[in-house]
Write a protein that holds these residues in place. Sequence first.
Motif, short mmCIF file in Angstrom:
data_model
loop_
_atom_site.label_atom_id
_atom_site.label_comp_id
_atom_site.label_asym_id
_atom_site.label_seq_id
_atom_site.Cartn_x
_atom_site.Cartn_y
_atom_site.Cartn_z
N GLU A 16 -19.79 91.04 10.55
CA GLU A 16 -20.93 90.70 11.41
C GLU A 16 -22.23 90.89 10.64
O GLU A 16 -23.18 90.13 10.81
CB GLU A 16 -20.94 91.58 12.66
CG GLU A 16 -19.84 91.27 13.64
CD GLU A 16 -19.92 92.18 14.85
OE1 GLU A 16 -21.01 92.70 15.17
OE2 GLU A 16 -18.88 92.38 15.48
N PHE A 17 -22.25 91.91 9.79
CA PHE A 17 -23.45 92.17 9.02
C PHE A 17 -23.76 91.00 8.10
O PHE A 17 -24.91 90.56 7.98
CB PHE A 17 -23.28 93.46 8.21
CG PHE A 17 -24.47 93.80 7.36
CD1 PHE A 17 -25.62 94.31 7.93
CD2 PHE A 17 -24.43 93.58 5.99
CE1 PHE A 17 -26.71 94.62 7.15
CE2 PHE A 17 -25.52 93.89 5.21
CZ PHE A 17 -26.67 94.41 5.78
N ASP A 18 -22.73 90.47 7.45
CA ASP A 18 -22.94 89.31 6.57
C ASP A 18 -23.44 88.11 7.37
O ASP A 18 -24.27 87.35 6.87
CB ASP A 18 -21.65 88.96 5.83
CG ASP A 18 -21.27 90.01 4.80
OD1 ASP A 18 -22.19 90.74 4.36
OD2 ASP A 18 -20.08 90.09 4.44
N ASP A 19 -22.95 87.96 8.60
CA ASP A 19 -23.44 86.86 9.44
C ASP A 19 -24.92 87.03 9.76
O ASP A 19 -25.69 86.06 9.71
CB ASP A 19 -22.63 86.81 10.75
CG ASP A 19 -21.20 86.37 10.52
OD1 ASP A 19 -20.94 85.70 9.49
OD2 ASP A 19 -20.36 86.68 11.38
N ILE A 20 -25.31 88.26 10.08
CA ILE A 20 -26.72 88.50 10.40
C ILE A 20 -27.59 88.27 9.19
O ILE A 20 -28.63 87.62 9.27
CB ILE A 20 -26.89 89.94 10.94
CG1 ILE A 20 -26.19 90.08 12.28
CG2 ILE A 20 -28.36 90.31 11.05
CD1 ILE A 20 -26.12 91.51 12.78
N VAL A 21 -27.15 88.76 8.03
CA VAL A 21 -27.94 88.61 6.82
C VAL A 21 -28.05 87.14 6.41
O VAL A 21 -29.09 86.69 5.96
CB VAL A 21 -27.35 89.47 5.68
CG1 VAL A 21 -28.02 89.17 4.35
CG2 VAL A 21 -27.47 90.95 6.02
N SER A 22 -27.01 86.40 6.61
CA SER A 22 -27.06 84.99 6.21
C SER A 22 -28.02 84.19 7.09
O SER A 22 -28.56 83.18 6.67
CB SER A 22 -25.66 84.39 6.27
OG SER A 22 -25.21 84.33 7.61
N ARG A 23 -28.27 84.67 8.32
CA ARG A 23 -29.20 83.95 9.22
C ARG A 23 -30.65 84.36 9.01
O ARG A 23 -31.54 83.76 9.58
CB ARG A 23 -28.80 84.21 10.68
CG ARG A 23 -27.54 83.42 11.05
CD ARG A 23 -27.21 83.62 12.48
NE ARG A 23 -26.26 84.73 12.52
CZ ARG A 23 -26.05 85.52 13.55
NH1 ARG A 23 -26.72 85.36 14.64
NH2 ARG A 23 -25.17 86.49 13.48
N LEU A 24 -30.89 85.40 8.22
CA LEU A 24 -32.27 85.84 7.98
C LEU A 24 -32.96 84.89 7.02
O LEU A 24 -32.39 84.44 6.04
CB LEU A 24 -32.29 87.25 7.39
CG LEU A 24 -31.93 88.38 8.33
CD1 LEU A 24 -31.95 89.70 7.57
CD2 LEU A 24 -32.87 88.46 9.50
N ASP A 25 -34.22 84.60 7.32
CA ASP A 25 -35.01 83.76 6.44
C ASP A 25 -36.13 84.64 5.88
O ASP A 25 -37.18 84.76 6.47
CB ASP A 25 -35.60 82.57 7.21
CG ASP A 25 -36.38 81.65 6.30
OD1 ASP A 25 -36.08 81.60 5.10
OD2 ASP A 25 -37.29 80.96 6.80
N LEU A 26 -35.84 85.28 4.77
CA LEU A 26 -36.81 86.19 4.16
C LEU A 26 -37.46 85.51 2.98
O LEU A 26 -36.82 85.19 1.99
CB LEU A 26 -36.11 87.48 3.69
CG LEU A 26 -35.43 88.30 4.78
CD1 LEU A 26 -34.70 89.47 4.16
CD2 LEU A 26 -36.45 88.78 5.78
N ASP A 27 -38.74 85.27 3.10
CA ASP A 27 -39.51 84.68 2.01
C ASP A 27 -40.47 85.76 1.52
O ASP A 27 -41.64 85.77 1.85
CB ASP A 27 -40.26 83.45 2.50
CG ASP A 27 -40.94 82.72 1.36
OD1 ASP A 27 -40.50 82.88 0.21
OD2 ASP A 27 -41.93 82.01 1.63
#
Length: 144
Positions: A16-27
Amino acid sequence: MAEPDARGPGRDGRDEFDDIVSRLDLDLPFPAEADEPDPAPAEEPAEPEPFELDDEPDPVDEQFYRRVDPGPGRPLHRGRAVAWGGLVGSPLLLMFASLAGQWLSSPVLLGAALTFVASAIYLIAQLPEHGPSQRDWPDDGAAL
């Protein structure tokens, strides 16, 4: 067969953590590396214009200072004198007895404590009341 844990890997093998991180848009901008040259320096701030100091000091502004003469002192009558004696005398009695190494009995300690409390209450009750008729109301100031 054991059921898959809800916190464990999902159906596609990701947490689940990888799913959350993959949806983050950090610029996020990262600092320049040490081997890269510094960017062009910003414009230097202009120097302030010089000014001349006056030889004359500024006049002291005392518009908020108000001299208030102390009022007449309240006469010390017998009740207040006894109360001050109890307020100061009770702790002094305990202090001198402990310095002399004397053990005071419980009734004496209780009497000293009650005298101290009663004296303090009496002196607080004797403080003057200030109401709207006073010129500096609601500020009681340091009324002694």
